[in-house]
Write an enzyme that holds these catalytic residues in place. Structure first.
Site, PDB file in Angstrom:
ATOM      1  N   TYR A 138      19.685   7.728 -60.629  1.00 14.28           N
ATOM      2  CA  TYR A 138      18.940   6.580 -60.090  1.00 14.28           C
ATOM      3  C   TYR A 138      17.640   7.044 -59.412  1.00 14.28           C
ATOM      4  O   TYR A 138      16.553   6.535 -59.714  1.00 14.28           O
ATOM      5  CB  TYR A 138      19.846   5.824 -59.105  1.00 14.28           C
ATOM      6  CG  TYR A 138      19.124   4.872 -58.200  1.00 14.28           C
ATOM      7  CD1 TYR A 138      18.474   3.751 -58.700  1.00 14.28           C
ATOM      8  CD2 TYR A 138      19.069   5.098 -56.815  1.00 14.28           C
ATOM      9  CE1 TYR A 138      17.792   2.886 -57.851  1.00 14.28           C
ATOM     10  CE2 TYR A 138      18.398   4.237 -55.975  1.00 14.28           C
ATOM     11  CZ  TYR A 138      17.757   3.132 -56.497  1.00 14.28           C
ATOM     12  OH  TYR A 138      17.073   2.287 -55.657  1.00 14.28           O
ATOM     13  N   LYS A 142      13.393   6.682 -60.398  1.00  8.59           N
ATOM     14  CA  LYS A 142      12.294   6.249 -59.527  1.00  8.59           C
ATOM     15  C   LYS A 142      11.157   7.279 -59.558  1.00  8.59           C
ATOM     16  O   LYS A 142       9.982   6.914 -59.455  1.00  8.59           O
ATOM     17  CB  LYS A 142      12.803   6.018 -58.104  1.00  8.59           C
ATOM     18  CG  LYS A 142      13.851   4.903 -57.987  1.00  8.59           C
ATOM     19  CD  LYS A 142      13.314   3.559 -58.433  1.00  8.59           C
ATOM     20  CE  LYS A 142      14.295   2.424 -58.165  1.00  8.59           C
ATOM     21  NZ  LYS A 142      13.799   1.098 -58.548  1.00  8.59           N
TER      22      LYS A 142
HETATM   23  P1  NAI Z   1      19.754  -5.599 -56.483  1.00 10.24           P
HETATM   24  O1  NAI Z   1      20.676  -4.767 -57.290  1.00 10.24           O
HETATM   25  O2  NAI Z   1      20.326  -6.530 -55.479  1.00 10.24           O
HETATM   26  O3  NAI Z   1      18.773  -6.432 -57.427  1.00 10.24           O
HETATM   27  C1  NAI Z   1      18.295  -5.922 -58.650  1.00 10.24           C
HETATM   28  C2  NAI Z   1      18.125  -7.094 -59.581  1.00 10.24           C
HETATM   29  O4  NAI Z   1      17.637  -6.595 -60.824  1.00 10.24           O
HETATM   30  C3  NAI Z   1      19.434  -7.822 -59.880  1.00 10.24           C
HETATM   31  O5  NAI Z   1      19.315  -9.210 -59.589  1.00 10.24           O
HETATM   32  C4  NAI Z   1      19.681  -7.569 -61.349  1.00 10.24           C
HETATM   33  O6  NAI Z   1      20.295  -8.660 -62.018  1.00 10.24           O
HETATM   34  C5  NAI Z   1      18.280  -7.290 -61.861  1.00 10.24           C
HETATM   35  N1  NAI Z   1      18.311  -6.466 -63.059  1.00 10.24           N
HETATM   36  C6  NAI Z   1      19.047  -5.342 -63.271  1.00 10.24           C
HETATM   37  N2  NAI Z   1      18.851  -4.874 -64.506  1.00 10.24           N
HETATM   38  C7  NAI Z   1      17.965  -5.719 -65.084  1.00 10.24           C
HETATM   39  C8  NAI Z   1      17.383  -5.757 -66.368  1.00 10.24           C
HETATM   40  N3  NAI Z   1      17.684  -4.840 -67.320  1.00 10.24           N
HETATM   41  N4  NAI Z   1      16.525  -6.751 -66.652  1.00 10.24           N
HETATM   42  C9  NAI Z   1      16.212  -7.679 -65.712  1.00 10.24           C
HETATM   43  N5  NAI Z   1      16.753  -7.698 -64.475  1.00 10.24           N
HETATM   44  C10 NAI Z   1      17.615  -6.720 -64.170  1.00 10.24           C
HETATM   45  O7  NAI Z   1      18.755  -4.575 -55.771  1.00 10.24           O
HETATM   46  P2  NAI Z   1      17.881  -4.780 -54.458  1.00 10.24           P
HETATM   47  O8  NAI Z   1      18.599  -4.197 -53.321  1.00 10.24           O
HETATM   48  O9  NAI Z   1      17.409  -6.159 -54.384  1.00 10.24           O
HETATM   49  O10 NAI Z   1      16.668  -3.797 -54.782  1.00 10.24           O
HETATM   50  C11 NAI Z   1      15.543  -4.257 -55.499  1.00 10.24           C
HETATM   51  C12 NAI Z   1      14.752  -3.064 -55.961  1.00 10.24           C
HETATM   52  O11 NAI Z   1      14.387  -2.259 -54.844  1.00 10.24           O
HETATM   53  C13 NAI Z   1      15.503  -2.144 -56.922  1.00 10.24           C
HETATM   54  O12 NAI Z   1      14.595  -1.644 -57.871  1.00 10.24           O
HETATM   55  C14 NAI Z   1      15.991  -1.029 -56.035  1.00 10.24           C
HETATM   56  O13 NAI Z   1      16.155   0.175 -56.754  1.00 10.24           O
HETATM   57  C15 NAI Z   1      14.872  -0.936 -55.025  1.00 10.24           C
HETATM   58  N6  NAI Z   1      15.308  -0.424 -53.747  1.00 10.24           N
HETATM   59  C16 NAI Z   1      16.088  -1.185 -52.915  1.00 10.24           C
HETATM   60  C17 NAI Z   1      16.460  -0.710 -51.681  1.00 10.24           C
HETATM   61  C18 NAI Z   1      17.226  -1.546 -50.708  1.00 10.24           C
HETATM   62  O14 NAI Z   1      17.374  -1.130 -49.567  1.00 10.24           O
HETATM   63  N7  NAI Z   1      17.724  -2.727 -51.075  1.00 10.24           N
HETATM   64  C19 NAI Z   1      16.092   0.650 -51.241  1.00 10.24           C
HETATM   65  C20 NAI Z   1      15.292   1.378 -52.205  1.00 10.24           C
HETATM   66  C21 NAI Z   1      14.902   0.843 -53.388  1.00 10.24           C
HETATM   67  C1  15L Z   2      18.495   2.343 -52.427  1.00 10.15           C
HETATM   68  O1  15L Z   2      17.677   2.840 -53.208  1.00 10.15           O
HETATM   69  C2  15L Z   2      19.445   1.292 -52.864  1.00 10.15           C
HETATM   70  O2  15L Z   2      18.904   0.462 -53.856  1.00 10.15           O
HETATM   71  C3  15L Z   2      19.919   0.425 -51.686  1.00 10.15           C
HETATM   72  O3  15L Z   2      21.034  -0.347 -52.105  1.00 10.15           O
HETATM   73  C4  15L Z   2      20.303   1.280 -50.493  1.00 10.15           C
HETATM   74  O4  15L Z   2      21.412   2.031 -50.785  1.00 10.15           O
HETATM   75  C5  15L Z   2      19.128   2.179 -50.105  1.00 10.15           C
HETATM   76  O5  15L Z   2      18.620   2.917 -51.206  1.00 10.15           O
HETATM   77  C6  15L Z   2      19.453   3.170 -48.986  1.00 10.15           C
HETATM   78  O6  15L Z   2      19.115   4.349 -49.111  1.00 10.15           O
HETATM   79  O7  15L Z   2      19.987   2.713 -47.967  1.00 10.15           O
END
Ligand code: NAI
Ligand code: 15L
Length: 269
Positions: A138, A142
């Protein structure tokens, strides 16, 4: 670049997407939504997979910018990460190039540098120029996305702000998050700054709040106009009492990626 702007929000059904659907429009951004799952309460959202190039091209047509959150957000098999995060992000950038969209705000992650040692008292904060040290497939995806963004800037002039998000949740829920937390309101502030700052080329920033226990150097984010207002510290006493400090020498203690370095949470689907 000034608001209002039409913005495609990918990953709109996810955790951050759901919060940003509420928090970005007050900044003047008109959102178009996309996710592979239906977006609750948004019948007009585009339901499409990042594998579907034609659907992506149609979805980006006419928008001023893209906030790209969609993809696998935890660890998974190499093949699944490759399809959603590597090939999927490539497809999105190709669609942006073909349709003339000039600005992408990319959800990168702290896990691109997860095996970086966390700073201890008095040590300098981790700069954005620290080498990539992914802690998972993962995190590796990125790293790829950040390099893809650089390529699209150098080759095609598509601008990107790559945001290495820490932990964006309504509140911090672990001792680690006292350092990594990005409050939803600060996330919206940062995305707005990334959407509207002039001449970003490809800029990498960390995404965290103004946490007392911060690990990351926010200077490149601040240079875009981001002024974080929140701090996890009011949660510290309760979280430390509930969980204790990480054992000395454990991954949680040593590395910014914390538990992802040894036992990453797995993508459920
Ligand atoms: P999440 O898993 O809740 O949301 C990701 C969304 O992307 C989901 O609604 C899913 O249905 C959609 N998705 C997945 N595969 C797909 C595809 N092939 N085509 C279209 N849609 C697709 O993740 P979250 O927490 O909302 O994170 C959003 C972004 O931010 C992600 O890229 C994640 O890696 C990144 N991120 C999030 C962090 C956090 O603290 N929540 C920390 C670091 C990065
Ligand atoms: C991420 O990249 C993940 O998408 C999120 O779900 C958290 O685990 C976050 O990092 C984190 O480091 O807390």
């Amino acid at each position: 670049m000034s608001a209002p702007r039409t913005v495609l929000l990918t990953g709109a059904a996810g955790g951050i997407g759901t919060m940003m659907r509420e928090l970005l429009p007050p900044y003047g951004h008109e959102l178009r939504l996309l996710d592979v799952r239906p977006v609750p309460g948004a019948p007009d959202a585009v339901v499409a997979d990042l594998a579907d190039r034609a659907a992506l091209r149609e979805a980006v047509r006419g928008v001023d910018a893209i906030v790209h959150l969609a993809g696998i957000s935890l660890e998974s098999t190499f093949e699944k990460v490759l399809a959603a995060n590597v090939t999927g992000t490539h497809h999105l950038y190709e669609a942006a190039r073909e349709e003339g969209v000039r600005r992408v705000v990319l959800a990168s992650s702290n896990h691109a540098v997860g095996f970086t040692r966390r700073p201890r008292g008095g040590e300098p904060l981790v700069p954005v120029g620290t080498p990539h040290r992914p802690d998972t497939f993962y995190g590796l995806s990125k790293c790829f996305a950040e390099d893809l963004a650089q390529l699209h800037w150098d080759l095609h002039g598509t601008e990107t702000v790559s945001v290495r998000i820490g932990s964006c949740f309504p509140e911090p829920t672990s001792v680690r998050m006292l350092s990594t937390w990005l409050s939803p309101a600060d996330c919206a502030r940062l995305l707005h700054a990334a959407l509207t700052a002039e001449d970003v080329g490809h800029t990498v920033v960390y995404g965290s709040s103004a946490n007392t226990r911060a690990w990351w150097d926010l200077s490149t984010a601040r240079a875009l106009g981001y002024v974080p207002r929140d701090d996890s510290e009011p949660y510290a006493e309760r979280l430390v009492a509930a969980h204790g400090l990480p054992p000395e020498g454990s991954a949680e203690d040593l590395y910014v990626g914390g538990g992802f370095c040894v036992d990453p949470p797995r993508w459920p689907r």
